[in-house]
Design an enzyme around this catalytic site. Structure first.
Site, PDB file in Angstrom:
ATOM      1  CD  GLU A   7      -9.228  -1.912  -1.084  1.00 18.84           C
ATOM      2  OE1 GLU A   7      -9.428  -1.926   0.142  1.00 18.84           O
ATOM      3  OE2 GLU A   7      -8.840  -2.906  -1.720  1.00 18.84           O
ATOM      4  CG  ASP A  50      -1.722  -1.262   1.373  1.00 14.24           C
ATOM      5  OD1 ASP A  50      -2.123  -1.829   0.355  1.00 14.24           O
ATOM      6  OD2 ASP A  50      -1.917  -1.699   2.520  1.00 14.24           O
TER       7      ASP A  50
END
Length: 544
Positions: free
Chosen positions: A187, A15
């Site tokens: 997301e 991420d």
């Protein structure tokens, strides 16, 4: 420019959020249940990266005790507003099932090294928050939202709300500005502004092999947002034989001379079962702005294995052996699990690491486990342990660890009759047909001298793991290492075998030292050093 071979942050570095301040680049990545929280790497050239800080270091910022595997700190976003650094992150308390308990926070610091503030609570409506600093000085908080009623796809869109730094809270209306594409599971939002356009970059398709990064834009901050002509600007979902799989969750940065790059997570599967033992890693791609004011990945959307960047990677540093001694404390490569009270699980004494036996290696609360990331597909690890267990409920040694469901653990322990012995402990998931033996958890046992040090070693070559050991004499002389137990399937220690449903395991393999005392008497184990030696495996086409 020279070529750098992906990934630029090998091993569990998921991420990525990238930022440039002057001539300095920073990447923040998720740490999940590992403590301290959030990794921030620094680079001057986009090729060579050094871990400089883990900013969430104390209980007031993060306490992960009791949180399940792959919960904890998700998807940090690192930004700078010209005055100070801002870091937003999610602390996930529960993720499986219909409900998710996801608390979002903001911390700040005048410099990347800190001091980092106590957190400001933002909201709990979803996860993967980011902070956008607009040209007029206003700040906007962006995160995905979760609707527990809408199963199986409860990802209900990307929400926008203003953050007031004076009031230290979200203010004004909150609105869903983007619902994502038909790929679903939207997301990981990031907002940017360029040439009068607001650009929204999101992650879609989950964290598995359908993962992708989607770009949209609008003239208004509040939308509506139109989709990129390619829809997904980075993805391997339609190219199953690409070297970099699971590509998605991206962020954008520009160099001082105006070149554009995109960092993203990726996985490198091994074997016919396509298991990512190194977890989700950080890769980089060269990008460019087209005449239509859309961003395109060069040679994309499939990620490239080799990319032009300003710098040349120091391969010697990557392949070099690392011998950790503890005379100056615990090296920054190491982390532990969940607890903000590390003094309860380890300390340094006479230049050696001393672990205090706590709960089992599978505990979600307090376990003595200190480990570093596996960053190579093939490597050797070893340590020397001094441990005098009294019974079978005390054990300590060398572990290859993913989570409570997936680990291998070479331990010095004792049989119930007091005989000190060596065992291999394994998680149930790693046993053929899940069978255990009448000795608790291992069919392989070796008697050890009643006292004295033991060298423990592990050799990993791709998906194969072989443990070894040697007796260490009082004068320091060591026997030659002897193989112990069968060749084990090291690919078990991977995202795909993490004990959760699809898109549910997010970390990576660690190797390190652990100590357990199920009697609750705090039995201590002493470790002289820890060695991590990368191995060039000519048969492994996945090596960097």
């Amino acid at each position: 420019m020279p070529l750098v071979r992906n990934p630029i942050l090998p091993g569990f570095n998921a991420d990525p959020s990238i930022l440039r301040v002057g001539s300095d680049y920073y990447i923040a990545t998720s740490t999940f249940e590992w403590y301290p929280g959030v990794q921030i790497h620094h680079s001057k050239d986009l090729a060579n990266w050094e871990l400089v800080v883990r900013p969430l270091t104390r209980r007031s910022q993060i306490d992960l005790r009791g949180e399940p595997d792959s919960c904890g700190v998700w998807a940090p976003c690192l930004t700078h507003d010209g005055d100070k650094f801002w870091l937003v992150y999610t602390d996930v308390k529960r993720k499986d099932g219909s409900f998710k308990d996801t608390h979002n926070y903001i911390v700040t610091a005048p410099a990347i090294e800190g001091p980092w503030s106590d957190p400001i609570y933002a909201n709990s409506s979803g996860f993967d928050p980011s902070l956008f600093h607009d040209e007029d000085g206003r700040k906007w908080f962006v995160n995905m939202t979760w609707d527990h009623r809408a199963r199986p796809n409860a990802f209900s869109g990307i929400a926008l709300q203003e953050f007031d730094p004076i009031k230290r809270k979200l203010v004004g209306p909150r609105k869903i500005i983007f619902h994502g594409t038909d790929l679903g599971l939207v997301e990981g939002p990031h907002l940017y502004k360029r040439s009068g356009w607001y650009y929204l970059l999101t992650a879609e398709g989950g964290t598995g092999y359908d993962h992708a990064a989607t770009l949209a834009r609008s003239k208004s901050l509040w939308g509506p947002y139109e989709l990129h002509p390619q829809k997904h600007i980075i993805s391997s979902k339609d190219t199953p034989f690409a070297a970099l799989q699971r590509a998605g969750h991206a962020d954008i940065v520009e160099t001082p001379d105006g070149k554009t790059y995109l960092v993203h997570l990726a996985g490198r599967p091994i074997g016919q079962n396509r298991r990512c033992v190194l977890g989700r890693e950080t890769a980089i791609q060269e990008a460019y702005w087209g005449d239509d004011d859309w961003l395109y990945v060069k040679n994309g959307p499939v990620p490239s294995l080799e990319v032009d960047v300003p710098g040349i990677r120091n391969e010697d540093a990557y392949w070099g052996e690392k011998r950790y001694t503890f005379k100056d404390g615990l090296d920054k490569d190491f982390q532990w699990l969940r607890t903000p009270e590390p003094e309860r699980i380890f300390g340094i004494q006479d230049g050696k690491l001393v672990l205090t036996g706590r709960e089992s290696i599978g505990s979600w609360f307090e376990q003595s486990l200190v480990a570093r990331r596996q960053t190579h597909f093939s490597f050797d690890a070893e340590t020397v342990i001094d441990f005098l267990p009294e019974d079978e409920r005390q054990f300590a040694g060398l572990t290859l660890y993913y989570c409570r469901y997936n680990f291998f653990y070479l331990v010095v322990t004792s049989h119930s009759d007091g005989q000190r012995e060596l065992q291999i402990m394994r998680s149930e998931a790693s046993w053929p047909e899940g069978k255990l033996t009448d000795r608790g958890s291992s069919a392989h046992v070796a008697s050890l001298p009643a006292e004295g040090k033991v060298k423990l070693a592990a050799s990993i070559r791709g998906s194969q793991l072989q443990f070894s050991y040697a007796i260490v004499a009082d004068n320091g002389e060591q026997e030659e290492l002897k193989r112990f137990g069968p060749v084990l399937d090291a690919s078990i220690v991977s995202d795909e075998c993490g004990g959760h449903q699809a898109h549910g395991s997010f970390t990576g393999s660690f190797v390190g030292m652990a100590c357990s005392d199920l009697n609750g008497t705090e039995k201590k184990a002493t470790f002289d050093y820890f060695l991590y030696r990368p191995a060039h495996d000519e048969t492994d086409r996945y090596t960097i």
